[in-house]
Design a protein around this motif. Structure first.
Motif, PDB file in Angstrom:
ATOM      1  N   ASP A 143       0.819  -1.213   0.000  1.00 40.04           N
ATOM      2  CA  ASP A 143       0.000   0.000   0.000  1.00 40.04           C
ATOM      3  C   ASP A 143       0.855   1.266   0.000  1.00 40.04           C
ATOM      4  O   ASP A 143       0.361   2.369   0.226  1.00 40.04           O
ATOM      5  CB  ASP A 143      -0.944   0.001   1.199  1.00 40.04           C
ATOM      6  N   LYS A 144       2.147   1.109  -0.279  1.00 37.83           N
ATOM      7  CA  LYS A 144       3.085   2.229  -0.176  1.00 37.83           C
ATOM      8  C   LYS A 144       2.711   3.399  -1.090  1.00 37.83           C
ATOM      9  O   LYS A 144       2.660   4.555  -0.657  1.00 37.83           O
ATOM     10  CB  LYS A 144       4.503   1.742  -0.512  1.00 37.83           C
ATOM     11  N   THR A 145       2.455   3.108  -2.363  1.00 36.95           N
ATOM     12  CA  THR A 145       2.157   4.201  -3.295  1.00 36.95           C
ATOM     13  C   THR A 145       0.805   4.836  -2.980  1.00 36.95           C
ATOM     14  O   THR A 145       0.639   6.049  -3.120  1.00 36.95           O
ATOM     15  CB  THR A 145       2.177   3.704  -4.745  1.00 36.95           C
ATOM     16  N   ALA A 146      -0.160   4.016  -2.558  1.00 34.44           N
ATOM     17  CA  ALA A 146      -1.468   4.558  -2.203  1.00 34.44           C
ATOM     18  C   ALA A 146      -1.345   5.513  -1.024  1.00 34.44           C
ATOM     19  O   ALA A 146      -1.926   6.610  -1.020  1.00 34.44           O
ATOM     20  CB  ALA A 146      -2.439   3.428  -1.870  1.00 34.44           C
ATOM     21  N   LYS A 147      -0.579   5.126  -0.005  1.00 39.40           N
ATOM     22  CA  LYS A 147      -0.424   5.980   1.172  1.00 39.40           C
ATOM     23  C   LYS A 147       0.383   7.229   0.850  1.00 39.40           C
ATOM     24  O   LYS A 147       0.141   8.306   1.411  1.00 39.40           O
ATOM     25  CB  LYS A 147       0.223   5.182   2.306  1.00 39.40           C
ATOM     26  N   ALA A 148       1.343   7.081  -0.084  1.00 39.96           N
ATOM     27  CA  ALA A 148       2.131   8.255  -0.471  1.00 39.96           C
ATOM     28  C   ALA A 148       1.244   9.291  -1.150  1.00 39.96           C
ATOM     29  O   ALA A 148       1.309  10.494  -0.840  1.00 39.96           O
ATOM     30  CB  ALA A 148       3.271   7.831  -1.400  1.00 39.96           C
ATOM     31  N   LEU A 149       0.413   8.832  -2.081  1.00 35.07           N
ATOM     32  CA  LEU A 149      -0.483   9.749  -2.774  1.00 35.07           C
ATOM     33  C   LEU A 149      -1.513  10.336  -1.816  1.00 35.07           C
ATOM     34  O   LEU A 149      -1.790  11.543  -1.838  1.00 35.07           O
ATOM     35  CB  LEU A 149      -1.191   9.040  -3.926  1.00 35.07           C
ATOM     36  N   ALA A 150      -2.061   9.477  -0.964  1.00 31.61           N
ATOM     37  CA  ALA A 150      -3.064   9.946  -0.008  1.00 31.61           C
ATOM     38  C   ALA A 150      -2.474  10.980   0.942  1.00 31.61           C
ATOM     39  O   ALA A 150      -3.105  11.986   1.274  1.00 31.61           O
ATOM     40  CB  ALA A 150      -3.632   8.767   0.772  1.00 31.61           C
TER      41      ALA A 150
END
Length: 324
Positions: free
Chosen positions: A274-281
């Motif tokens: 979920d790294k990229t999702a959390k980065a964008l969020a």
């Protein structure tokens, strides 16, 4: 995920005889003795086909799956021993092009009753091959689906209940042909399953029809069929590989899109980081949630089977779109 998951829409020649099937979540065709108890031994390549075989074959089949729960199916590698055990199956059910290692093993197996799910419904192109996140035209968001090699076809047909039902009918017909003594049972089970899928389709239509927003962002562009079926717009962060790092330009584009389209949530999946999702969020002040592509069921899945996880997906989309 990598580019190996890109799938041609090759239709397997003609209708294929499919032996009766039930599936268990073991790896590597792990029930070679399945046919010795009077049941038809079926091997499925991964969970969505496993589930169909279980639901249609029931007590008349013994099913194993090549993809162990928790394993990312597109990256599956098969040992020579597993290939040998695959050859002991009465029936193989797979989706050609989704798992290159499976395609090779099936070709080497010598099994006569082989069913390609891609031949049972029409695969579609969602985006251009090798052209990640190509948003062409002004103001319109081309769906960020980049699954496809020379055919540019998206393999994730099971996420559309209507197309999944088409595959179910093909599997049921093949089981009837392979095991005519239980044809009536297979027909009854197929009708029951496709009825449940029709009801699920209605739930999605009713549940999403009044959404204030139609755009959702995912780490993995697996939801093209679902988006097309229910009038949504999918935007993928990293395309086919949820582990890859999106470009700064892509992140900026998504930040602007999220603001313009009133996007509230960035979705990630259970079998990927979920790294990229959390980065964008984190950069946009958005929430994160799960949208499961249903490539496998694990203890962390939001449901115990296809229907439960799909309904969890619906609830999460409704929550993201502000529906109750």
């Amino acid at each position: 995920m990598n580019a190996r998951r890109l799938i041609p829409a090759a239709a397997l020649a003609g209708a294929v005889a499919l032996g009766a099937t039930t599936l268990t979540a073991c790896s590597g065709a792990s029930d070679p003795d399945g046919g010795k108890d009077g049941k038809v031994a079926v091997t499925a390549s991964f969970y969505p086909l496993q589930f169909l075989a279980e639901q249609i074959g029931r007590d008349h089949v013994s099913v194993s799956t090549l993809t162990k729960p928790g394993v990312e199916p597109h990256d599956l590698e098969i040992t020579p021993k597993q290939t040998g055990r695959l050859g002991e199956s009465d029936v193989i059910v797979y989706l050609k092009g989704l798992q290159p290692a499976v395609d090779k093993a099936v070709a080497q197996s010598g099994v006569k009753n082989v069913v390609d799910a891609a031949a049972l419904t029409e695969l579609e192109a969602h985006g251009s091959a090798g052209h990640d996140h190509a948003h062409e035209g002004s103001g319109e968001h081309a769906e960020a689906h980049d699954h496809g090699d020379e055919g540019g076809k998206d393999p994730h047909v099971w996420l559309d209940p209507v197309k999944y039902a088409e595959i179910a009918k093909g599997v049921g017909a093949a089981l009837e042909k392979a095991d005519p003594g239980h044809a009536a049972d297979y027909r009854k089970n197929t009708d029951e399953l496709t009825g449940k899928l029709a009801a699920l389709d209605t739930e999605f239509k009713d549940g999403l029809k009044n959404s204030a927003s139609k755009t959702f962002i995912t780490t993995h562009s697996a939801f093209g069929y679902l988006a097309e079926r229910y009038g949504l717009d999918q935007e993928g962060i990293s395309g086919v590989d949820p582990e890859s790092e999106p470009s700064p330009a892509r992140m900026k584009e998504l930040q602007e899109l999220a603001k313009k389209e009133n996007v509230s949530t960035v979705f990630f999946e259970t079998l990927a980081s979920d790294k990229t999702a959390k980065a964008l969020a984190g950069d946009t002040g958005l929430k994160t949630d799960v949208l499961d592509p249903l490539e496998g069921i694990t203890d962390t899945s939001q449901g115990a089977d296809y229907f439960e996880v799909m309904r969890s997906n619906l609830k999460n989309l409704q929550k993201a779109f502000g529906n109750k």
